[in-house]
Design an enzyme around this catalytic site. Structure first.
Site, PDB file in Angstrom:
ATOM      1  N   HIS A   7       0.839  -1.210   0.000  1.00  0.00           N
ATOM      2  CA  HIS A   7       0.000   0.000   0.000  1.00  0.00           C
ATOM      3  C   HIS A   7       0.868   1.253   0.000  1.00  0.00           C
ATOM      4  CE1 HIS A   7      -3.101   2.890   1.438  1.00  0.00           C
ATOM      5  NE2 HIS A   7      -3.801   2.208   0.552  1.00  0.00           N
ATOM      6  N   CYS A   8       1.966   1.205   0.726  1.00  0.00           N
ATOM      7  CA  CYS A   8       2.834   2.388   0.849  1.00  0.00           C
ATOM      8  C   CYS A   8       3.532   2.755  -0.465  1.00  0.00           C
ATOM      9  CB  CYS A   8       3.927   2.147   1.879  1.00  0.00           C
ATOM     10  SG  CYS A   8       3.371   1.561   3.461  1.00  0.00           S
TER      11      CYS A   8
END
Ligand code: KQY
Length: 368
Positions: A355-356
């Protein structure tokens, strides 16, 4: 040219859609700094390329790459992925890229948050971060959308929205004086309303232990559907995360979302616990201005750090004993999407996960 505005976009009808809404594409950056990624970032590059390939199966992926790495990235990334030269200090597109907002007329814009490397000169992870802070403007330019430059610090990994008016965040990160020392909880809530078009903030307490962002919610919990949240979980009373996830669960069970609903909580067992090995630590260069990494440090591993693509959920594979159980929970949360696992320990060693390193571009649709 994309115009720059200083005004909060929600005041003119823009709002951030949920990640599980339809996307037009996804942006990533290419890892290369040897003081964050071991062995000159070679193993991380393989992992990033696998993430890009998985997402590219259902949406257009664009990857920003430095001039030094352009040819190498082009060779490693699948042909369907578009590679564009872009400077950055590292590779966390969730945090340095724009947060896209849309309105009912089908227009899309980008929010360019101020970025201070997760804590500025006090607690930040590296200095300088000027190239990172310029990434959102470049992405807005390439997307052909106007940019709203925010007058305060925020990162895309520090919040999640359900697209219906609810935002999820943590006190540990947002209220930390190393981001916006002059802003109180209610000041921040007002800004989140004005910039993201939400009306309800659900505050969790601490983020994942040892998370070097200072408690980003995207490693702890996220919306999987309106009224539904996935939460990293452990049943081990001796684990550092035991109290953290129980507190988060209690807050989620007490919360009401913007439509007055109670939230359904899906528990996603955490991997490990996982630790950095001596071999892994020895492959990371020491450098002035960067926090050193040490053998034996606990890694902030979590299966919640996944990306919701149009037809896939791309999840990190982190622990052979737990990956299948996590995938099964995600399959129940996202019955219409394929759950695709990508080996992600090398991304975790750099301090984050799938996600990052991704940022979705939501589809803009006009509503008659
Ligand atoms: O969690 C994120 N959104 C970013 C992680 C940054 C780690 C930097 N080493």
């Amino acid at each position: 040219m994309s115009a720059t505005r200083q005004t909060p976009p929600a005041r003119t009808g823009f709002r951030m859609p949920a990640e599980f809404s339809r996307h037009d594409g996804c942006w990533m950056l290419w890892p290369e700094r040897p003081d964050n990624w071991r062995l000159g970032a070679k193993p991380a590059q393989v992992a990033f390329a696998a993430v890009a390939a998985a997402i590219a199966a259902s949406e257009t992926v664009r990857v920003g790459v430095s001039v030094r790495q352009y040819a190498h990235a082009r060779a490693l990334l699948p042909a369907a992925v578009r590679v564009v030269e872009m400077s950055a200090n590292d590779a966390w597109m969730r945090d340095v890229g724009p947060t896209f907002v849309v309105d009912a007329k089908g227009r899309r814009r980008g929010i360019d948050w101020r970025f201070n490397a997760w804590g500025g000169l006090q607690d930040g992870l590296y200095f300088p971060w000027d190239l990172d802070d310029a990434v959102a403007q470049k992405v807005c330019e390439l997307e052909g959308v106007d940019r709203h430059r925010a007058p305060f610090v925020l990162e895309g990994g520090a919040f999640h929205v359900d697209g219906q008016g609810t935002l999820l965040t943590t006190e540990e990160c947002l209220l930390n004086p190393n981001r916006n020392p002059g802003l109180s909880r209610s000041d921040l809530e007002a800004r989140l309303r004005d910039w993201l078009g939400i009306d309800t903030v659900v505050w969790l307490g601490q983020g994942v232990c040892m998370d070097e962002t200072g408690g980003h919610v995207d490693n702890l919990a996220c919306f999987t559907a309106p009224g539904e949240v996935a939460l990293s979980w452990t049943e081990d009373r001796r684990d550092l995360m035991y109290a953290v996830v129980r507190d988060a669960e209690a807050r989620l069970r007490e919360a009401r979302d913007s439509r007055g609903r109670r939230l359904k909580v899906h528990k996603l067992v955490q991997p490990g616990p996982l630790y950095m090995t001596a071999e892994e630590a020895s492959g990371i260069d020491r450098a002035d201005g960067t926090k050193p990494r040490c053998a034996g440090e606990r890694l902030a591993g979590s299966y919640v750090n996944f990306y919701i693509a149009n037809r896939q959920v791309v999840m990190p594979l982190l622990d052979a004993k737990r990956d299948a159980a996590a995938a099964a929970v995600l399959k129940r949360c996202f019955p219409s999407r394929q759950v695709v696992g990508v080996p992600a320990r090398e991304i975790l060693l750099g301090g984050g996960n799938i996600h990052c390193i991704t940022q979705q571009v939501p589809q803009a649709r006009s509503v008659a």
